[in-house]
Design a protein around this motif. Structure first.
Motif, mmCIF file in Angstrom:
data_model
loop_
_atom_site.group_PDB
_atom_site.id
_atom_site.type_symbol
_atom_site.label_atom_id
_atom_site.label_comp_id
_atom_site.label_asym_id
_atom_site.label_seq_id
_atom_site.Cartn_x
_atom_site.Cartn_y
_atom_site.Cartn_z
ATOM 1 N N PHE A 110 52.413 117.809 12.051
ATOM 2 C CA PHE A 110 51.237 116.938 12.122
ATOM 3 C C PHE A 110 50.771 116.806 13.575
ATOM 4 N N TRP A 111 51.702 116.490 14.473
ATOM 5 C CA TRP A 111 51.341 116.338 15.897
ATOM 6 C C TRP A 111 50.720 117.623 16.433
ATOM 7 N N GLU A 112 51.383 118.741 16.102
ATOM 8 C CA GLU A 112 50.935 120.018 16.655
ATOM 9 C C GLU A 112 49.572 120.392 16.096
ATOM 10 N N LYS A 113 49.435 120.225 14.776
ATOM 11 C CA LYS A 113 48.187 120.594 14.111
ATOM 12 C C LYS A 113 47.012 119.730 14.585
ATOM 13 N N GLU A 114 47.284 118.456 14.776
ATOM 14 C CA GLU A 114 46.218 117.533 15.177
ATOM 15 C C GLU A 114 45.932 117.584 16.681
ATOM 16 N N GLY A 115 46.660 118.425 17.380
ATOM 17 C CA GLY A 115 46.372 118.639 18.806
ATOM 18 C C GLY A 115 46.832 117.522 19.733
ATOM 19 N N TYR A 116 47.858 116.765 19.326
ATOM 20 C CA TYR A 116 48.328 115.659 20.164
ATOM 21 C C TYR A 116 48.954 116.120 21.484
ATOM 22 N N PHE A 117 49.408 117.373 21.513
ATOM 23 C CA PHE A 117 50.085 117.850 22.724
ATOM 24 C C PHE A 117 49.133 118.589 23.660
ATOM 25 N N LYS A 118 47.910 118.801 23.185
ATOM 26 C CA LYS A 118 46.975 119.623 23.963
ATOM 27 C C LYS A 118 46.324 118.816 25.068
ATOM 28 N N ALA A 119 46.390 119.373 26.270
ATOM 29 C CA ALA A 119 45.795 118.676 27.416
ATOM 30 C C ALA A 119 44.508 119.363 27.805
ATOM 31 N N THR A 129 47.990 113.743 29.597
ATOM 32 C CA THR A 129 49.304 114.340 29.839
ATOM 33 C C THR A 129 49.330 115.828 29.492
ATOM 34 N N LEU A 130 49.973 116.576 30.356
ATOM 35 C CA LEU A 130 50.197 118.000 30.082
ATOM 36 C C LEU A 130 51.673 118.306 30.297
ATOM 37 N N TRP A 131 52.304 118.817 29.257
ATOM 38 C CA TRP A 131 53.661 119.342 29.392
ATOM 39 C C TRP A 131 53.571 120.809 28.996
ATOM 40 N N LEU A 132 53.595 121.658 29.975
ATOM 41 C CA LEU A 132 53.291 123.069 29.755
ATOM 42 C C LEU A 132 54.542 123.858 29.366
ATOM 43 N N ALA A 133 54.458 124.550 28.229
ATOM 44 C CA ALA A 133 55.608 125.299 27.706
ATOM 45 C C ALA A 133 55.690 126.686 28.329
ATOM 46 N N GLY A 134 56.890 127.230 28.369
ATOM 47 C CA GLY A 134 57.028 128.573 28.910
ATOM 48 C C GLY A 134 58.393 129.167 28.619
ATOM 49 N N ALA A 135 58.536 130.429 29.009
ATOM 50 C CA ALA A 135 59.807 131.119 28.807
ATOM 51 C C ALA A 135 60.077 132.046 29.990
ATOM 52 N N ASP A 136 61.350 132.203 30.297
ATOM 53 C CA ASP A 136 61.767 133.014 31.438
ATOM 54 C C ASP A 136 62.359 134.327 30.935
ATOM 55 N N HIS A 137 62.102 135.422 31.654
ATOM 56 C CA HIS A 137 62.686 136.699 31.226
ATOM 57 C C HIS A 137 64.159 136.782 31.602
ATOM 58 N N ALA A 138 64.581 135.926 32.544
ATOM 59 C CA ALA A 138 66.000 135.773 32.906
ATOM 60 C C ALA A 138 66.696 137.101 33.194
ATOM 61 N N GLY A 139 66.075 137.888 34.051
ATOM 62 C CA GLY A 139 66.550 139.211 34.469
ATOM 63 C C GLY A 139 67.951 139.642 34.067
ATOM 64 N N ILE A 140 68.885 139.408 34.956
ATOM 65 C CA ILE A 140 70.239 139.927 34.756
ATOM 66 C C ILE A 140 70.909 139.355 33.508
ATOM 67 N N GLU A 141 70.636 138.070 33.220
ATOM 68 C CA GLU A 141 71.234 137.434 32.040
ATOM 69 C C GLU A 141 70.867 138.212 30.777
ATOM 70 N N THR A 142 69.573 138.482 30.670
ATOM 71 C CA THR A 142 69.081 139.140 29.465
ATOM 72 C C THR A 142 69.554 140.585 29.391
ATOM 73 N N GLN A 143 69.486 141.282 30.533
ATOM 74 C CA GLN A 143 69.923 142.678 30.510
ATOM 75 C C GLN A 143 71.396 142.762 30.120
ATOM 76 N N PHE A 144 72.155 141.790 30.584
ATOM 77 C CA PHE A 144 73.580 141.741 30.265
ATOM 78 C C PHE A 144 73.791 141.586 28.752
ATOM 79 N N LYS A 196 49.234 126.588 25.836
ATOM 80 C CA LYS A 196 49.160 127.078 27.214
ATOM 81 C C LYS A 196 50.446 127.762 27.651
ATOM 82 N N LYS A 197 51.319 128.084 26.691
ATOM 83 C CA LYS A 197 52.623 128.624 27.056
ATOM 84 C C LYS A 197 52.511 129.933 27.838
ATOM 85 N N LYS A 198 53.439 130.096 28.756
ATOM 86 C CA LYS A 198 53.436 131.289 29.601
ATOM 87 C C LYS A 198 54.835 131.894 29.637
ATOM 88 N N PHE A 199 54.859 133.196 29.787
ATOM 89 C CA PHE A 199 56.116 133.941 29.896
ATOM 90 C C PHE A 199 56.127 134.544 31.297
#
Ligand SMILES: [Zn+2]
Ligand SMILES: [Zn+2]
Length: 773
Positions: free
Chosen positions: A68-77, A123-138, A189-192
């Motif tokens: 409901f929150w996501e659909k209604e855009g409550y998190f969108k800044a 309010t803006l809480w911006l989502a994202g993800a890290d490629h985490a170089g060596i961790e991921t390759q490992f 607005k999520k970024k990788f």
């Protein structure tokens, strides 16, 4: 000094001062004004009452509420010039890994975001993800190993695109786990870290640094893991106490006699360039300037004197092996002595001058060489020796110092500015005790080696001219050589240290989103961000670098406040680890007790920035609290159905409350006054705690008030008259309860929203409500 991109002071985050001062003053008059507000509606209440089960069953609600929150855009800044911005950039979790309790600690960020939303900020809480170089390759290499393959079976391009697919398959898992925690993240607005626009920003920063003369290439020793196939920065080295051995080896002096040196690494003697003694050491005075013959190979090297030597260590004479020891590397440079490396990047010996040693793995080579030395009479003795081993934090292999040409960033000019910003409180550190630590970290920062020899990462945009052997940096893939104009230039195979891209995260994510809502003011509106919230364990690796690089690229601070949280520990206070078998999986806990209970557990009763001791008992206690909040709601709803409320229009200021027995009414009004006073203090304290970044204290306060004062005392006192339909009592109790729901919402968002909806209707949301000012 703040540079050209500076945001006016008045646009910076300041706490709403009004809220601290305000609380409800309940007088006879305001009581009647309150009656004029549509606080509750008998028809709605009686319809909803059947819906409130005896026990709060989170499983029926959490998922639906989040959608409901996501659909209604409550998190969108969006850019909203009528509001002040409040912005947090989520520390990007590893896109490929499952959620652990460290991520659940981001609850603090959700608390701040939801609180400020209720205060009326954009309010803006911006989502994202890290490629985490060596961790991921490992992780990927382990996955390959299961199929009987290794990274060496693939070319660079194939390996990269395979890891990309692997990460993309898993990325949703991490994101959905964050949703389960109820996080009010702006997913639109999520970024990788490897998104094209982010990479382009990272490249531009590197080029700016290069153009400013802050990037240099140097042949230096690096901490190299021959098993992982990459170098690590000093921050990534895991030190391990170890009882090793000290080997005493005798070298013959060409001019006659001998000298015995002590070393922990006998196998590297084949790469020696000198024997070194202290200039003031009388034992060796006559030897300085003479020549020794290396055992077995008879290569000639000089005996030199340098104050660096500790005459008390071993025999007072040491060997100098520049390519395989960090200190010796500096000594070699100082004395102009060199010899090619005798250990390769694969961890095998090479160019030693001994045919049966070349090609042998370094650990095995030590045994063979020691045996040879002993056999030929060069080994005097071996003694036990306490030492610190530098090992790979990923795989545990002892790191090999090896000479490699790498890119370095001169941090001198960067750290000066950063120290100033922290010292002058341009960036505020919470809790305060971390401020000194951060300044020390910045002061001790050494030049940053940003080259990594792994495939999974952002390839460095450096190109080498094949004719002139010089480097140039290009943000776009160059069409021709920018040095000579017509050679087949080659791109550096290395990738950036993961921290080099994450150091740019606050400004890069906002810049990459700059046209997200059609207005180009997005970056200017939200930057500098308000708070950077993360674990104190990455103050050095991440926070300090964000300040340095953030200022370099934007001429402004990346965030106005830093809030640091502690680590999650088991009931015995031990770190959680797979090997100890004491790991608590946050998802299991959510499944069992609900997200609210887990969130509350991580905050309740903790000291800001201190470690959190987590036990299942505590989660149960917090689950019980959520039930309590729910049950108070049920009681209120049920007692309200008995209240006969006159039609709204009929309530006039000054109208007479329902008749009660003489004397009883006075008691009630006394109790209400007491509640009014007490709750006013609670509200004031609550907001003060937020102002001081004391989120646990604010929560503890509300827990205590709602359970032990509101429910145990006031409801008990007023129960009867509420059930008998006393409007004053009922309405004020409802009002206080609603306020409590709002004040608890940042911590336990789901249950408070469900109750809110049950009072205000399915389409309503507590996120639309605002604290009273
Ligand atoms: Zn390793
Ligand atoms: Zn060229």
């Amino acid at each position: 000094m703040i540079g050209k991109k500076s945001i006016p002071r008045n646009r910076r985050y300041t706490y709403h001062p009004a809220i601290v001062e305000s609380h409800v003053i309940l007088t006879k008059d305001t009581m009647f004004i309150l009656q004029n507000q549509p606080i509750f509606d008998t028809v709605l209440v009686s319809r909803q009452i059947q819906d409130m089960d005896k026990k709060y069953n989170f499983k029926n609600f959490e998922e639906n509420i989040y959608s409901f929150w996501e659909k209604e855009g409550y998190f969108k800044a969006k850019v909203n010039s009528s509001k002040d911005p409040f912005c947090i950039i989520l520390p990007p979790p590893n896109a490929n890994a499952d959620l652990h309790l460290g991520h659940a600690m981001y609850t603090y960020e959700d608390v701040m975001i939801r609180y400020h939303k209720l205060l009326g900020y954009e309010t803006l809480w911006l989502a994202g993800a890290d490629h985490a170089g060596i961790e991921t390759q490992f992780v990927y290499e382990k996955h390959l190993k299961k199929q009987g393959k290794s990274r060496f079976d693939f070319d660079r391009k194939t390996l990269f695109s395979d890891i990309w697919k692997f990460v993309m398959q898993n990325r949703n898992t991490m994101e959905n786990q964050l949703r389960k925690l109820g996080f009010a993240l702006d997913w639109s607005k999520k970024k990788f870290t490897m998104d094209e626009d982010i990479v382009s920003i990272v490249y531009k920063t590197f080029k700016h640094m290069f153009d400013d003369g802050m990037v240099y290439r140097a042949n230096r020793l690096v901490n190299y893991c021959t098993s992982c196939g990459t170098s690590f920065s000093d921050l990534e080295v895991a030190d391990r106490e170890h009882t090793g051995k000290l080997y005493y080896i005798t070298y013959s002096v060409k001019e006659g006699g001998s000298v015995t040196i002590a070393t922990t690494r006998p196998e590297t003697y084949l790469g020696d360039v000198a024997v070194m003694v202290h200039p003031g050491d009388a034992r060796y005075k006559s030897l300085v300037g003479k020549t020794v013959l290396l055992p077995i190979t008879n290569r000639e090297i000089p005996i030199i004197a340098d104050e660096y030597v500790d005459p008390k260590f071993g025999t007072g004479a040491v060997k100098v092996t520049p390519n395989h020891d960090f200190n010796d590397f500096e000594i070699g440079k100082k004395h102009g002595l060199s010899h090619p490396p005798i250990i390769g990047f694969d961890g095998h010996m090479k160019d030693t001058g001994l045919e049966d040693i070349d090609g042998v793995y370094v650990v095995k080579a030590r045994k063979l060489i020691v045996a040879k030395l002993e056999e030929q009479g060069f080994l005097e003795k071996i003694t036990p020796h306490e030492m610190v081993l530098h090992t790979c934090y990923r795989c545990g292999t002892t790191l090999e110092p090896l000479p490699k040409e790498q890119w370095f960033i001169d941090v001198g000019p960067l750290k000066e500015k950063a120290i100033e910003q922290v010292k002058n409180d341009e960036i505020h550190v919470h809790p305060k005790r971390f401020k000194k630590q951060l300044i020390q970290i910045l002061e001790n920062f050494i030049d940053w080696n940003v080259s990594r020899q792994i495939v999974w990462g952002i390839q460095i945009p450096a190109y080498k001219c094949q004719k002139k052997n010089e480097w140039f940096i290009s943000v776009e893939k160059p069409k021709k050589c920018q040095i000579c104009g017509n050679c087949a230039f080659v791109q550096d195979e290395d990738t950036f240290d993961t921290w080099f891209s994450s150091a740019q995260w606050p400004f890069a994510t906002l810049m990459a989103n700059c046209d997200c809502d059609g207005s180009d003011g997005f970056f200017d509106y939200f930057y500098p961000t308000t708070v950077m919230e993360t674990g104190y364990d990455i103050l050095r690796a991440w926070v300090s670098r964000m300040i340095m690089v953030g200022y370099f690229e934007t001429k402004d601070i990346p965030f106005q406040h830093i809030f640091l949280h502690g680590m999650v520990r088991d009931p015995k206070g031990q770190k959680m680890s797979k090997s100890k078998g004491n790991v608590i999986n946050p998802l299991d806990m959510i499944e069992k007790y609900g997200a609210d209970a887990l969130r509350a557990t991580l905050i309740f009763g903790t000291k800001e920035g201190g470690d959190v001791v987590l036990s299942e008992d505590k989660i149960v206690a917090m689950r019980n609290f959520c039930n309590k909040v729910w049950n108070i709601g049920r009681f209120i709803e049920m007692s309200k159905t008995n209240v006969v409320i006159p039609a709204k229009a009929g309530i006039q200021s000054g109208s007479v409350p329902m008749k009660m027995g003489i004397g009883v009414e006075d008691d009630i009004s006394e109790t209400l006054k007491q509640l009014q006073k007490e709750f006013g203090t609670v509200q004031k304290q609550y907001h003060l705690h937020f102002k001081k970044f004391e989120f646990a204290k604010a929560f503890d306060l509300m827990y205590d008030f709602l359970w032990h004062r509101y429910a145990d005392y006031y409801i008990e006192q007023l129960k009867e008259c509420m059930q008998n339909g006393n409007i004053d009592a009922s309405q004020y109790m409802v009002k206080v309860y609603y306020s409590c729901l709002q004040m608890l919402h940042p911590y336990i968002p789901f249950v408070t929203e469900v109750i809110w909806k049950s009072f205000h209707g399915e389409d309503s949301s507590i996120m639309d409500s605002r604290f009273e000012t």
